[in-house]
Design a protein around this motif. Structure first.
Motif, short mmCIF file in Angstrom:
data_model
loop_
_atom_site.label_atom_id
_atom_site.label_comp_id
_atom_site.label_asym_id
_atom_site.label_seq_id
_atom_site.Cartn_x
_atom_site.Cartn_y
_atom_site.Cartn_z
N MET A 1 0.85 -1.28 -0.02
CA MET A 1 0.13 -0.09 -0.15
C MET A 1 1.00 1.45 0.04
SD MET A 1 -2.70 1.52 0.28
CE MET A 1 -3.16 3.17 0.25
N ALA A 2 1.84 1.26 0.85
CA ALA A 2 2.69 2.45 1.01
C ALA A 2 3.41 2.49 -0.41
CB ALA A 2 3.43 2.50 2.32
N GLU A 3 4.09 1.18 -0.68
CA GLU A 3 4.85 1.23 -2.08
C GLU A 3 4.12 1.88 -2.86
OE1 GLU A 3 5.50 -1.06 0.28
OE2 GLU A 3 7.43 -0.57 0.47
N ARG A 4 2.67 1.50 -3.11
CA ARG A 4 2.06 2.14 -4.14
C ARG A 4 1.97 3.68 -4.17
NH1 ARG A 4 -3.51 -0.74 -4.72
NH2 ARG A 4 -4.27 1.27 -3.67
N LEU B 1 3.49 8.99 -5.89
CA LEU B 1 4.17 10.26 -5.63
C LEU B 1 5.25 10.55 -6.67
CD1 LEU B 1 4.82 10.75 -1.57
CD2 LEU B 1 3.57 12.48 -3.16
N LEU B 2 6.09 9.37 -6.92
CA LEU B 2 7.34 9.79 -7.96
C LEU B 2 6.52 10.06 -9.28
CD1 LEU B 2 10.08 9.14 -7.97
CD2 LEU B 2 10.06 7.05 -8.85
N ALA B 3 5.33 9.67 -9.49
CA ALA B 3 4.71 9.91 -10.76
C ALA B 3 4.36 11.45 -10.87
CB ALA B 3 3.55 9.09 -11.18
N VAL B 4 3.86 11.75 -9.80
CA VAL B 4 3.60 13.39 -9.50
C VAL B 4 4.82 14.17 -9.67
CG1 VAL B 4 2.65 14.83 -7.71
CG2 VAL B 4 1.38 12.87 -8.10
N ARG C 1 3.16 11.65 5.84
CA ARG C 1 2.84 10.69 6.74
C ARG C 1 1.15 10.11 6.49
NH1 ARG C 1 4.34 13.45 11.33
NH2 ARG C 1 6.47 12.66 11.42
N ARG C 2 0.43 11.10 6.10
CA ARG C 2 -1.03 10.79 5.97
C ARG C 2 -0.93 9.97 4.68
NH1 ARG C 2 -5.95 11.16 8.40
NH2 ARG C 2 -5.63 12.94 9.98
N LEU C 3 0.03 10.13 3.83
CA LEU C 3 -0.08 9.33 2.25
C LEU C 3 0.61 7.93 2.46
CD1 LEU C 3 0.81 12.14 -0.20
CD2 LEU C 3 -1.23 10.99 0.33
N VAL C 4 2.00 7.85 3.12
CA VAL C 4 2.38 6.81 3.23
C VAL C 4 2.73 5.86 4.52
CG1 VAL C 4 3.82 7.23 1.01
CG2 VAL C 4 4.84 7.39 3.40
N VAL D 1 7.16 14.64 -1.43
CA VAL D 1 6.45 15.64 -1.05
C VAL D 1 7.07 16.84 -1.14
CG1 VAL D 1 4.99 16.49 0.49
CG2 VAL D 1 4.81 14.04 -0.06
N GLY D 2 8.27 16.94 -0.49
CA GLY D 2 8.82 18.24 -0.42
C GLY D 2 9.33 18.87 -1.87
N ALA D 3 9.83 17.80 -2.46
CA ALA D 3 10.14 18.15 -3.82
C ALA D 3 9.02 18.71 -4.63
CB ALA D 3 10.83 16.97 -4.57
N CYS D 4 7.91 17.95 -4.84
CA CYS D 4 6.82 18.20 -5.28
C CYS D 4 6.38 19.82 -4.96
CB CYS D 4 5.54 17.30 -5.20
SG CYS D 4 4.29 17.50 -6.09
N LEU D 5 6.17 19.98 -3.79
CA LEU D 5 5.67 21.28 -3.18
C LEU D 5 6.51 22.51 -3.48
CD1 LEU D 5 4.73 20.95 0.45
CD2 LEU D 5 3.42 21.99 -1.07
N VAL D 6 7.74 22.37 -3.44
CA VAL D 6 8.70 23.52 -3.80
C VAL D 6 8.72 23.73 -5.25
CG1 VAL D 6 10.92 24.68 -3.45
CG2 VAL D 6 9.94 23.22 -1.63
#
Lengths: 332, 373
Positions: free
Chosen positions: A1-4, A9-12, A267-270, A284-289
């Motif tokens: 689940m977390a791996e998915r 996230l990587l795709a995002v 934490r909420r996601l994975v 997540v941080g990379a995506c945000l910034v």
């Protein structure tokens, strides 16, 4: 689940990278961008824009975001407090005060690309050293002392910054505000090496010791009973967090919020196990910034909005949405 | 793996390995070993007595200090000369507001830290400060010449919006310890509101005015403002006093508190209301003073221990004395210019707190009462 979730996230992140290449003041079509990346295509202008400007900048934004997010995770583990962020260990206020003093005593240094980053790293390390010294007990760093000492020292530095800034001319003031807001427009790619190097060292090391990090959250006695050497672990955690945060602040200025909110979103996601939380937070941080930086280039007509402001605009609602929907995992 | 202390277990579901459990609840009757090597907390009455005396002295100092030579008899004399006027209309309300605001912010911080069992909790983290900032920024944007009274009302409205949103979201968060939910929701709401106001500030260039407001100052304290906010503060203080004992019970954890007859949700709702009333009104009149809400509760706990019934009054006294003294210092630092009082508070208070910390150690007044690390 977390791996998915991690793969999602990587795709995002890849999608955000693509958006960063395509969006901007000059419109670039996806095909042209792809051609420029691959090396085909004879449109030199597009190639210059995509490869020379947008690619390095977006990658840099992701680097900064990942570094700050991982620093945030390490800080939250070290202090066992979900409200902690890398600034608590003195990184941001130390860097800010150093930058302000530099701008005050040598106002022309704002033009030099190396002066402010050097000052911010130096300030971050100095502040962290002060906090570590004050929070030391017989058996190494004490978690409780660290939180409270960090609070107090941050307030001291913040007060010093306010006192100096309020009596300064408007120019210095504005330079400081710009630095505090956090922006990638003046980012020097050379500094990216420092940031990338610290991320490349700290993130794998932290992932390798992920179980130890999990255990550290269980309190004071349990880790010792399980054989964890607390003083050394805490010192490494603090050093890693300050190194990451300091190098990120050197590149982008005092970007707020990323270190605080990215771990919570992740934490909420994975989930809370650090083996997934660490890479998840980095993504997540990379995506945000990167999103914030791209948005900042696009959303206002001629002037760029600093990425640091948009991080709050994006991260706040994202985190809000995650809090509101019926979570399948415990938030803690 | 839940943390069961000698006085009772934490009360909510065991966290997953690696989960960030909030600081464990402090048992009401600590195990003797838990405080090994630490002196027991002192009785509060001498401290309260000293505090009241200090408050009186600080108030007198606040009246006297400042540009010009005023004597106290001018305060009581019915004459209408300039000296008496300044004392009555400017200094006296300033000192009174200082006392009330300092106490209010400190008590709000105490209540919040008790509810959330988190050492980093402060009223600014549940939406009070970002909301108030947003209110002020909107006010400055729409009405550039808005009076202080209008700005204060807008700030309070903004704070109410911030806290209301935080509480509403925290109530809907699933599967989270209640105290933590409030802080996380406050974080999210605070970031969103803060981003909004920063955007407004940058696009409207009201920066300087906002910076002055954000530093916090008692310069605009007058009797009408005090009269307008007095009911809010009054209700807040009364509620806080009533909540002291229930908060103590809540420290056992929600489930244990429920089994003892407490009503955790009601206590948390009222506690949030207290934070809004006390901190919101203070921020509206004086501007944000983060130090009072964040560090003064820790200092009070260092003096009298963890019992909220003792901590609240001591924190109120501490906050009042500190704010009045800081304001007097702010006026006398570089006359006639005023240094923002928040800055002085932070500088002096943080130094004092660091000294206290080095001397006693954080274990003495941590919210979890855990062993040394």
């Amino acid at each position: 689940m977390a791996e998915r979730r991690l793969r999602w996230l990587l795709a995002v992140v890849v999608a955000v990278l693509g958006a960063g290449l395509l969006l901007g003041s000059v419109a670039v079509s996806p095909l042209d961008a792809l051609a420029a990346l691959v090396g085909l295509g004879d449109d030199h202008e597009t190639r210059a824009i995509v490869l020379g400007l947008r690619l390095p900048r977006t990658l840099l934004a992701m680097l900064v975001g990942a570094a700050l997010a991982v620093a945030g995770v390490l800080t939250q583990v070290l202090t066992r407090n979900p409200l902690a962020e890398p600034g608590l260990l003195g990184a941001s206020s130390g860097a800010g005060l150093a930058v302000l003093l530099l701008l005050t005593w040598f106002p022309w240094s704002a033009a030099s690309p190396m002066a402010l980053p050097a000052a911010s790293i130096g300030g971050a390390l100095a502040a962290a050293a002060v906090i570590a010294l004050l929070a030391r007990r017989q058996r190494g760093l004490s978690t409780l002392d660290l939180v409270l000492v960090g609070l107090a020292v941050n307030m001291l530095f913040g007060a010093a910054m306010s006192l100096v800034a309020l009596s300064m001319p408007g120019l210095v003031h504005r330079a400081l505000q710009a630095w505090l807001a956090g922006s990638l427009s003046n980012a020097d790619p050379v500094l990216a090496i420092a940031c990338a190097a610290s991320l490349a060292v700290v993130l794998p090391a932290a992932c390798f010791g992920a179980r130890t990090l999990d255990v550290h959250l269980l309190g004071e006695e349990v880790p010792v009973a399980l054989g964890v050497r607390l003083p050394r672990l805490r010192l490494w955690l603090m050093a890693g967090a300050v190194l990451l945060a300091g190098s990120a602040y050197a590149v982008a200025g005092g970007m707020p919020f990323v270190g605080l909110v990215a771990p919570h979103v992740a934490r909420r996601l994975v989930g809370p196990r650090h083996a997934q939380l660490l890479p998840g937070s980095a993504l997540v941080g990379a995506c945000l910034v990167a999103c914030a930086d791209t948005l900042g280039r696009v959303v206002t007509a001629r002037v760029e909005t600093p990425a640091g402001i948009l991080v709050a605009v994006l991260g706040g609602p994202w985190f809000l949405w995650l809090l509101l929907r019926a979570g399948r995992r415990a938030v803690a | 793996m839940s943390r069961s202390g000698p006085g009772g277990s934490n009360g909510h579901e065991p966290p997953e390995p690696g989960a960030l459990a909030p600081d464990a609840a402090l048992p009401l009757f600590p195990h003797p070993d838990a405080r090994r090597g630490v002196a027991p907390p002192r009785r509060p009455w001498p401290i309260v007595g000293v505090g009241l005396l200090a408050l009186l002295l600080a108030a007198l100092l606040g009246l006297v200090v400042g540009p010009g030579e005023w004597s106290l008899s001018a305060l009581l004399s019915p004459a209408d000369d300039y000296a008496a006027l300044v004392l009555r209309e400017v200094r006296a309300p300033r000192v009174v507001v200082g006392v009330v605001a300092g106490a209010a912010f400190a008590v709000a911080g105490c209540v919040l830290q008790s509810m959330s069992r988190n050492a980093l909790a402060a009223p600014s983290l549940v939406g009070v400060q970002p909301g108030a900032s947003l209110g002020v920024v909107c006010g400055l944007t729409v009405l550039p010449d808005a009076s202080q009274a209008t700005l204060a009302q807008l700030a309070f409205a903004g704070a109410a919006l911030g806290v209301g949103a935080t509480f509403a979201i925290a109530a809907t968060v699933r599967r989270a310890p209640r105290g933590l939910a409030l802080l996380l929701a406050g974080m999210a709401v605070g970031m969103t509101l803060g981003a909004l106001s920063t955007w407004l500030v940058l696009s409207q260039s009201i920066g300087r005015d906002l910076l002055m407001w954000q530093a916090g100052s008692l310069a605009h304290a007058r009797w009408p403002v005090l009269a307008a906010m007095a009911p809010v503060w009054g209700v807040g203080f009364v509620l806080a006093a009533l909540l002291a004992a229930p908060l103590r019970v809540l420290a056992l954890g929600d489930d244990a508190a429920r089994s003892l007859g407490g009503r955790p949700l009601l206590v948390r709702a009222l506690g949030t209301l207290v934070v809004l009333l006390l901190a919101g009104a203070t921020v509206a009149v004086v501007g944000p003073l983060s130090f009072l809400g964040l560090l003064v509760p820790h200092m009070a706990r260092a003096l009298v221990g963890l019992d909220e019934r003792k901590v609240l009054p001591v924190a109120a006294l501490l906050g009042a004395v500190l704010l009045v003294l800081a304001d007097a210092a702010a006026r006398s630092f570089q006359p006639p210019r005023e240094t923002p009082v928040g800055v002085l508070l932070m500088a002096a208070g943080a130094t004092f707190f660091l000294l206290q910390l080095r001397r006693r150690g954080a274990r003495r007044f941590s919210l979890s009462g855990g062993g040394d690390g």
